[in-house]
Design a protein around this motif. Structure first.
Motif, short mmCIF file in Angstrom:
data_model
loop_
_atom_site.label_atom_id
_atom_site.label_comp_id
_atom_site.label_asym_id
_atom_site.label_seq_id
_atom_site.Cartn_x
_atom_site.Cartn_y
_atom_site.Cartn_z
N ALA A 115 -6.67 1.57 -7.12
CA ALA A 115 -6.97 2.69 -6.24
C ALA A 115 -7.56 3.88 -6.99
N ASP A 116 -7.25 4.01 -8.28
CA ASP A 116 -7.77 5.13 -9.08
C ASP A 116 -7.94 4.67 -10.53
N PRO A 117 -8.91 3.79 -10.77
CA PRO A 117 -9.02 3.14 -12.09
C PRO A 117 -9.40 4.09 -13.22
N ASP A 118 -10.02 5.21 -12.92
CA ASP A 118 -10.49 6.11 -13.98
C ASP A 118 -9.35 6.71 -14.79
N ARG A 119 -8.14 6.73 -14.23
CA ARG A 119 -7.03 7.32 -14.97
C ARG A 119 -6.12 6.29 -15.63
N PRO A 139 -3.20 14.30 -15.59
CA PRO A 139 -4.45 13.56 -15.41
C PRO A 139 -4.48 12.18 -16.05
N ALA A 160 -2.00 0.20 -7.45
CA ALA A 160 -2.13 1.61 -7.79
C ALA A 160 -3.27 1.83 -8.78
N ALA A 161 -3.43 0.94 -9.75
CA ALA A 161 -4.50 1.08 -10.74
C ALA A 161 -5.86 0.90 -10.09
N GLY A 220 1.08 6.38 -6.95
CA GLY A 220 -0.09 7.21 -7.19
C GLY A 220 0.25 8.69 -7.12
N THR A 239 -0.18 11.48 -10.16
CA THR A 239 -0.88 12.76 -9.97
C THR A 239 0.00 13.91 -10.43
N GLU A 280 0.83 -1.21 0.00
CA GLU A 280 0.00 0.00 0.00
C GLU A 280 0.86 1.25 0.00
#
Length: 283
Positions: free
Chosen positions: A117-121, A96, A114-115, A88, A92, A81
């Motif tokens: 945790a924020d899949p939209d990007r 974006p 990591a993906a 991550g 950032t 983590e």
């Protein structure tokens, strides 16, 4: 960011919330942005045959995890983590997205976490002979014994320079400036300390992934598995490939790619295979 004629392009640093800095290098323009994650204890300098080829098409970024290369060390435990959180923060800072994340060995679980945790990007993942929780060999007494031996033996071997002499040989196929950095940074007592810090939570982190797999349903995932083995490693390689196959087939958009000429270090022996999977996702 400073100008550079280095194979990896220009060099920069990303500040983290706790004051640490992560070093990265980038080359190329356009997106999706491709970010490379190295194996356990290694810096950016294992991607010398892959990142420049990808940079001919899009922006391609290599970086040093905490305690490797030119990045600051991390005083906290190097849990999955924690490491994925650093990645991550780098993403950032880079913008974006969208991103394609490429992870070798232990870098595979890192980019997956990591993906998720924020899949939209994230556009896609390329997992290069990753450390796979579906492989039971990682949880055996033999593996635990091997880790104990490494914790005991590697520090003095690094201090004597033998680790550099033996360990750096596969990476010598890369461009000269990358090889220079690889030899100078990846086989030192500091680098060994980072590797052992990442190794300490490794079995528990893999068990956690096995019990709670990251959700990767929204994007393409290529699982590249090395197929080449020696007589001594044939059974181990067979088990690892079986785990990779299971992982790939369990994903809605998973794809298994066999690297027939490679063992674990696919980026040195079949870099064009990795490049091909990345370009396919860029398609």
């Amino acid at each position: 960011m400073t100008a550079s004629t280095h194979t990896f392009g220009t060099s920069g640093f990303v500040p983290l919330d706790d004051g640490r800095r992560l070093h990265y290098m980038e080359r190329g323009t356009g997106g999706p942005v491709v970010v490379f994650e190295s194996g356990m204890g290694f810096s950016r300098s294992t991607w010398g045959l892959v990142q420049p080829a990808v940079a001919g098409h899009v922006r391609a970024v290599v970086y040093d995890r905490a305690g490797t290369g030119r990045s600051d060390p991390d005083p906290r435990p190097r849990t999955l983590e924690r490491i994925a959180g650093d990645l991550g923060a780098l993403l950032t800072a880079l913008g974006p997205g969208p991103f394609i994340l490429v992870g070798h060995s232990w870098g595979g679980p890192i980019v997956r976490v990591a993906a998720a945790a924020d899949p939209d990007r994230v556009r896609g993942l390329v997992l290069v002979d990753q450390s796979d929780e579906n492989c039971d060999l990682f949880f055996t007494p033999a593996t635990e014994k091997r880790h104990r031996v490494m914790r005991f033996a590697l520090p003095p071997v690094a201090r004597l320079g033998l680790y550099r002499l033996l360990g750096s040989k596969p990476g010598r196929v890369q461009p000269a400036d990358v090889v220079t950095d690889h030899r100078a940074e990846d086989f030192t007592p500091r680098a060994v300390g980072t590797m052992l810090a990442e190794m300490a939570p490794f079995p528990g982190e893999l068990r956690g992934l096995r019990d709670r797999p990251p959700v990767l349903d929204g994007f393409d995932v290529s699982v590249i598995t090395g197929m080449r083995s020696t007589r001594l490693t044939a059974s181990t390689r067979k088990a690892i490939t079986a785990a990779h196959r299971r992982t790939a087939y369990a994903l809605p958009n998973g794809r298994l790619v066999e690297a027939s000429k490679s063992g674990h270090l696919v980026m040195f022996t079949e870099p064009e295979l990795i490049v091909g999977e990345i370009l396919r996702m860029l398609g």
